[in-house]
Motif scaffolding. Structure first.
Motif, PDB file in Angstrom:
ATOM      1  N   GLY A   6       0.804  -1.218   0.000  1.00 42.09           N
ATOM      2  CA  GLY A   6       0.000   0.000   0.000  1.00 42.09           C
ATOM      3  C   GLY A   6       0.832   1.261   0.000  1.00 42.09           C
ATOM      4  N   THR A  12       0.944   1.846  -3.727  1.00 39.39           N
ATOM      5  CA  THR A  12      -0.349   1.931  -4.411  1.00 39.39           C
ATOM      6  C   THR A  12      -1.274   2.974  -3.803  1.00 39.39           C
ATOM      7  N   GLU A  46      -2.703   2.654  -0.824  1.00 40.79           N
ATOM      8  CA  GLU A  46      -3.664   2.011   0.085  1.00 40.79           C
ATOM      9  C   GLU A  46      -3.162   2.179   1.519  1.00 40.79           C
ATOM     10  N   TRP A 104      -4.218   8.383   5.280  1.00 33.90           N
ATOM     11  CA  TRP A 104      -5.546   7.766   5.300  1.00 33.90           C
ATOM     12  C   TRP A 104      -6.598   8.804   5.685  1.00 33.90           C
TER      13      TRP A 104
END
Length: 626
Positions: free
Chosen positions: A499, A502, A504, A537
């Motif tokens: 992640g 990417t 994520e 996030w």
């Protein structure tokens, strides 16, 4: 699974710098040459793009400029060790000002008060600020002593300029709002926000008028927003006297040759009259219109409001006469430092302040208008110089003070303490030390922690490059991954860390949770990844997202505590605090990170000097000795 793991390994080794060590906060890849069409100009957006989340804009060095070297006068120094200028008798002057606050109608508000400044060869000490501030323009620092606690706060001017820039861009929505809202149904003109911050996106229309011994800068509508007495335009009187004799002789010769008439000589007075009549049609009794900068319509009758009688005016403060001017008032070094202090301490619009750029002397009186949430109706401050003295020529920073991290720096007190420990010990781990720790963990069957330990090496020395055989940690990655195939714990960590490349963030965050309490390099890497990925996030999640109840700043601070020698953690802490509008704290992390052995050469922290040169070019008046 084996093919997947090998593919992920190749992806990690070729990942851009922002993905190593464990962060999806974008980071510029390569510094490229910049074509700068407007010499000396910098777009404010460029000065923030490199530190703002969710932007891919690169950090580029402005054409023809070198990045700013890491400071040698940073927050690790005891006050005894702080660099001081060489001084002799007469190197410092004391300026005592009488300050009177007035309404926009010119009525005094309360009693006047005194403000005292010490002006040195490269510093200004403002005793009137709370607490008093020592501006060190030689090193671009702001110093605040606290003798009761035995500490002093040492912050960067770059952090202060960045804070001003962030505030301006946020409140004005990138310089697009004409009216800045504050409170229910209230707003004030963007001009006043630009005055308070000392920064602006686009030039404003102003006029300059010289009348009654004062040079005034006027907004459209005729409001005098900044003025100073004309003695500021006259430097050393001995030089002026010699030039006056030469100029007079040249003028006589030219008049005889060209036949100058009395009508020609009167043109200058006519031009001055035209300037004064330029705003004759503006309703000057409408204060709100003046504060908005309204131009009004010309009064066809040509009548203007009569000036108040002299008997109605408040008694002026004593003004030093021209013949009594202290030598320090026109000493170029003192004038330059005084101008720098004005830019930092006074809310004068940068376009109005430009009228003072070529000043050759410290004025004996100046005034400016303030409009803010605390003074929505506007007020004028009139500063009158009442005395100039020659105090002892010393740098006004007491000895025996330790670095302090209170006030705006309280949020980084813990990692700052870790950094000071690393700076004092100056014994960073070699790449072979990190590899040795990873090998021991590998032999104990702790393959996931062994991988995180090798990963932490990039926090010390930057990302591994394909084929890099100079670093033991980079060489050990391939064999460790091969050993981890079939190990469920290792594969869970490795797959989750995909992640990082990417985007994520949630997967990367959850992958390192089992290792947050691990000691040493592995635990440091886990906390750094967790803190960065939690921030990323949160930045990308919607309002309804169920985010963990964990403080990312604590995670990042834990990483510094576990491995204080890793320069990258101080970059990540700086980014996190900038995102939280704590620019002073952020620059403290950048200064300390670059002081740690090897920190100034780390690929992340090298970019700090590029950002600083951009801020210099964006706001040059804040750096008067550059």
């Amino acid at each position: 699974m084996r093919a997947l793991i090998l593919a992920l390994l190749i992806a990690f080794l070729t990942a851009p710098a922002h993905a190593i060590p464990g962060v999806t906060i974008p980071f510029p890849e390569d510094v490229q040459e910049e074509e700068d069409d407007s010499e000396g100009a910098v777009d404010p957006a460029d000065a923030v793009a490199d530190f703002v989340l969710d932007t891919d804009a690169p950090v580029e060095t402005p054409a023809g400029m070198e990045p700013v070297p890491a400071t040698e006068a940073g927050p690790w120094l005891m006050s005894d060790d702080y660099p001081r200028p060489e001084m002799m008798e007469g190197s410092v002057i004391r300026l005592v000002w009488q300050v009177q606050v007035e309404t926009m109608e010119g009525e005094a508000q309360g009693e006047s008060f005194t403000r005292t400044l010490l002006i040195g060869p490269d510093f200004a000490y403002d005793t009137g600020e709370t607490p008093p501030v020592l501006y060190d323009f030689a090193h671009d620092r702001r110093l605040v002593a606290n003798t009761e606690s035995g500490t002093y706060r040492n912050t960067s001017v770059y952090g202060d300029v960045r804070r001003r820039l962030d505030t301006y861009l946020a409140l004005s929505r990138g310089g697009t709002l004409e009216d800045i809202p504050f409170g229910p149904g209230r707003a004030f003109d963007r001009f006043w926000l630009e005055s308070a911050m000392g920064l602006r996106m686009t030039p404003v229309e102003l006029s300059v008028r010289q009348s009654g011994g004062m040079i005034s800068v006027l907004r459209a509508g005729g409001l005098d927003v900044f003025s100073f007495d004309e003695s500021a335009t006259r430097g050393d009187p001995f030089v002026v006297e010699e030039e006056a004799v030469d100029n007079a002789e040249q003028a006589d010769d030219a008049a005889a040759a060209d036949g100058i008439t009395d009508e020609d000589a009167a043109e200058t007075e006519d031009e001055a009259t035209e300037i004064e009549e330029e705003f004759a049609g503006v309703p000057t009794n409408d204060i709100e219109a003046l504060l908005r900068g309204d131009t009004g319509e010309a009064d066809e009758s040509g009548a203007t409001e009569e000036a108040p009688a002299a008997d109605d005016e408040a008694e002026p403060a004593p003004v030093i006469t021209e013949d009594d001017r202290h030598y320090g008032l026109y000493q170029p070094g003192f004038v330059r430092v005084f101008r720098g202090w004005m830019r930092h301490a006074l809310p004068v619009h940068p376009d109005a302040f430009a009228a003072f750029t070529d000043a050759e002397a410290i004025p004996q009186q100046f005034s400016f208008v303030v409009v803010s949430p605390n003074s929505p109706e506007g007020r004028r401050e009139v500063w009158t110089l009442t005395s100039v003295g020659d105090p002892e020529s010393v740098f006004p920073l007491p000895d025996g003070l330790e670095p302090g991290f209170d006030g705006p720096l309280a949020a980084v007190a813990a990692p700052a303490s870790d950094a000071l420990r690393a700076i004092d010990n100056a014994n960073p781990p070699a790449s072979s030390d990190i590899t040795g720790t990873a090998e021991r963990l590998r032999q104990e069957g702790e393959l996931a922690l062994a991988y995180l330990t090798l990963y932490q090496d990039s926090a010390h020395r930057g990302q591994c490059q394909m084929g890099d055989t100079s670093r033991a940690a980079c060489q050990a990655l391939g064999s460790l991954v091969a050993s981890g195939l079939g190990n469920a714990e290792f594969e869970a960590l490795f797959t989750g860390l995909a992640g990082l490349s990417t985007g994520e963030s949630e997967a990367a965050y959850e992958a390192v949770l089992p290792y947050l309490d691990a000691p040493g390099f592995g635990g440091a890497a886990a906390n750094m990844i967790a803190g960065n990925e939690l921030i990323a996030w949160a930045a990308s999640a919607g309002a309804e997202a169920d985010l963990p109840d964990t403080d990312p700043f604590v995670l990042l601070a834990n990483s510094a505590d576990k491995d204080a020698y890793a320069p990258a953690i101080y970059w990540h802490l700086a980014q996190a605090h900038l995102a939280a509008n704590r620019a002073d704290a952020a620059w403290t992390m950048l200064d300390l990170g670059r002081r740690i052995p090897g920190g100034a050469d780390h690929e992340l922290l090298r970019q700090a000097g590029v950002v600083e040169i951009r801020l210099q070019r964006l706001a040059p008046d804040f750096f008067p000795l550059r």
